[in-house]
Write an enzyme that holds these catalytic residues in place. Structure first.
Site, short mmCIF file in Angstrom:
data_model
loop_
_atom_site.label_atom_id
_atom_site.label_comp_id
_atom_site.label_asym_id
_atom_site.label_seq_id
_atom_site.Cartn_x
_atom_site.Cartn_y
_atom_site.Cartn_z
CG ASP A 88 -39.52 6.87 3.29
OD1 ASP A 88 -39.88 6.98 2.10
OD2 ASP A 88 -38.57 6.15 3.65
CD GLU A 183 -36.67 5.24 -2.12
OE1 GLU A 183 -35.95 5.03 -3.11
OE2 GLU A 183 -36.31 6.01 -1.18
#
Length: 417
Positions: A88, A183
Site C-alpha cells: 500500500d 502498513e
C-alpha cells in the site's frame, strides 16, 4: 561471489510497472484490506511469481501475498528466513494515476516535475541526491506520490526471487516471501499468518538510504480524546453552550510545543494530533504518540490528560474520555536477543559494496509488530526518499544494491549454518 557481474537486474522494469497500480490504503475503512484495489497489485505479484516457477504463490482473502523459494542447498539445518515489503501507499498524498519519470544520468541539476512545475527537487533540499551523481533517478510527474514507499521494496524482493530461481549456483535455504497491505495505516500485520510463514528471522525491505539497516524503531501508541460538550441553540447559547469543537481546539493548542513532531528530532519523542472531528455536543481528537522508550508514552498520554483537565476547569458541564491503544514497540528489545540476525544483515550490505550503517528510525515498520509476534525483523534499505509526498524519489542503482543485499543475505544464512 560477485553477484553484480552474474545477474541482469529486472528491478527497474518491475518498479515502473508496480507504481502505476493505485494501492492507497484508507484509515477510515473497516475492511481487510482497507481498499480492495490493493489486491490488484497482489494479484499481479502472484501471477509473476507463478510464472517464475514459485508454485505456492497465492493471495489470501485479507490481501496478503505468500510465497516460498525452496532451498537448494545440501545443508539440512538452514533457518528459514522471510523477506517482507508492503504494497500500500500512504493516504497522505494521492496514489492515483502515478506517472513515473526516469531522469537518466543525474548530474546534480534541479529536477522539475512536468505536471506541476512548482514541484522541484533541489539538491539543497534533498541532500541525499549528492550521493546519486551519474545515477538514474525515478520520480513521479508532480501531482502524485511515487510509491517507492514501499513498491521499491516489493520490486527488489521480486527481482531477488527471479535471480534465485534463475541462478541455482546461488545457494540458499528455504526463503519465505510476504507482501502486506495496509502498513501505512498501522494494520500491516493484523491478519498475517505467522504459522504459515514458519520463519526464524525476517527482514523488511522498507528503509531509506543505501547501506542503512534499522534495528531500532519508535514505540507507538494511539490516543483518542473524546470531549462531551453541551449543545444549545446558538441564538440562545449564552451561559449554556460548551462547544466540544472549541474545547478540543484549545486542548490541542495547549499541548507542549517542545513535544510536537515539528520541533523534535533524533531520539526525541512526540505527541501528534492527526485529526479532529465532531460537532458542538461531541468532538474527537486522534493522536499518535511516539518515543524510543516505551515508558515515555505514558508520560505523553498524561500530558494530554493534564491539558484536558486544565481546559475543562472553564467548562464545568463538559466531560472527557481518553482511550490509549498500543500500536507497536521498539524492535530493539527483540533484536538484541538475536544479534546474528542484525550481524548477517550488516555483512550482506558490506558484500554488496556499501558502507553498512546501523540506524534508528523515527517511525515503525511491519517488522516492529512482526518482531513481537515471534519473527525478529530488522529493516533494510529500499532506497526510497521523501516518502508520502509529491517529491518522492528513488534511484535505480540503489534498488539494484538492495537486490544484491537480499541475495547476499540468502547466501550468508546458508554459509553460516
Amino acid at each position: 561471489m560477485n553477484l553484480n557481474s552474474m545477474i541482469e537486474f529486472t528491478v527497474k522494469e518491475r518498479f515502473l510497472r508496480y507504481v502505476t497500480i493505485d494501492t492507497q490504503s484508507d484509515p477510515g475503512s473497516k475492511t481487510y484490506p482497507s481498499t480492495l484495489k490493493q489486491k490488484d497489485l497482489g494479484a499481479l505479484l502472484v501471477k509473476e511469481l507463478l510464472a517464475m516457477g514459485v508454485n505456492d504463490a497465492h493471495l489470501d482473502e485479507f490481501g496478503y501475498v505468500y510465497a516460498t523459494i525452496p532451498g537448494n542447498t545440501e545443508k539440512k539445518d538452514v533457518p528459514v528466513i522471510c523477506f517482507c515489503s508492503h504494497m500500500d501507499t500512504s493516504p497522505d498524498c494521492s496514489g492515483e494515476g502515478v506517472k513515473p519519470i526516469v531522469h537518466e544520468n543525474y548530474r546534480g541539476q534541479d529536477l522539475v516535475l512536468p505536471d506541476d512545475p512548482t514541484q522541484v527537487l533541489r539538491m539543497s533540499e534533498h541532500p541525499d541526491l549528492k550521493n546519486q551523481l551519474n545515477n538514474d533517478i525515478i520520480t513521479a510527474s508532480g501531482t502524485t506520490l511515487l510509491g517507492a514507499d514501499n513498491k521499491a521494496g516489493v520490486a527488489e524482493i521480486m527481482d531477488a526471487c527471479y535471480q534465485l530461481i534463475n541462478h541455482p549456483e546461488i545457494k540458499h535455504g528455504t526463503i519465505r516471501i510476504l507482501f502486506t497491505p495496509d502498513e501505512e495505516i498501522g494494520r500491516g500485520v493484523d491478519k498475517v499468518d505467522i504459522k504459515k510463514l514458519g520463519a526464524y528471522a525476517g527482514y523488511t525491505i522498507d528503509g531509506e538510504s543505501a547501506g542503512n539497516m534499522e534495528n531500532e524503531t519508535f514505540s507507538a501508541d494511539g490516543a483518542r480524546l473524546i470531549i462531551n460538550g453541551v449543545s444549545s441553540h446558538p441564538g440562545f447559547a449564552k451561559d449554556k453552550m460548551e462547544s466540544a469543537i472549541k474545547i478540543a481546539s484549545i486542548i490541542v493548542a495547549m499541548l507542549p510545543f517542545e513535544l510536537s513532531p515539528e520541533n523534535t528530532d533524533g531520539m526525541e519523542g512526540f505527541i501528534h494530533p492527526v485529526s479532529i472531528s465532531g460537532h458542538v455536543e461531541q468532538a474527537t481528537v486522534d493522536f499518535i504518540i511516539r518515543d524510543f522508550d516505551a515508558e515515555n508514552l505514558t508520560r505523553y498520554a498524561n500530558e494530554i490528560r493534564k491539558a484536558t483537565e486544565e481546559v475543562l476547569e472553564d467548562f464545568p458541564n463538559s466531560t472527557y474520555e481518553l482511550q490509549v491503544t498500543e500500536q507497536y514497540r521498539n524492535i530493539k528489545q527483540v533484536l538484541d536477543e538475536h544479534p546474528q540476525i542484525v550481524e548477517y544483515g550488516m555483512e550482506a550490505i558490506r558484500r554488496a559494496g556499501l558502507d553498512a550503517k546501523l540506524c534508528s528510525i523515527r517511525g515503525g515498520t511491519d517488522g516492529s509488530r512482526l518482531s513481537f509476534m515471534g519473527l525478529p525483523c530488522p529493516n533494510i534499505f529500499a532506497g526510497e526518499h521523501a516518502f508520502h509526498g509529491k517529491q518522492e524519489w528513488v534511484s535505480v542503482q540503489d534498488m539494484q544494491k538492495a537486490v544484491e543485499t537480499i541475495l547476499y543475505l540468502s547466501t550468508i544464512w546458508e554459509e553460516k549454518s
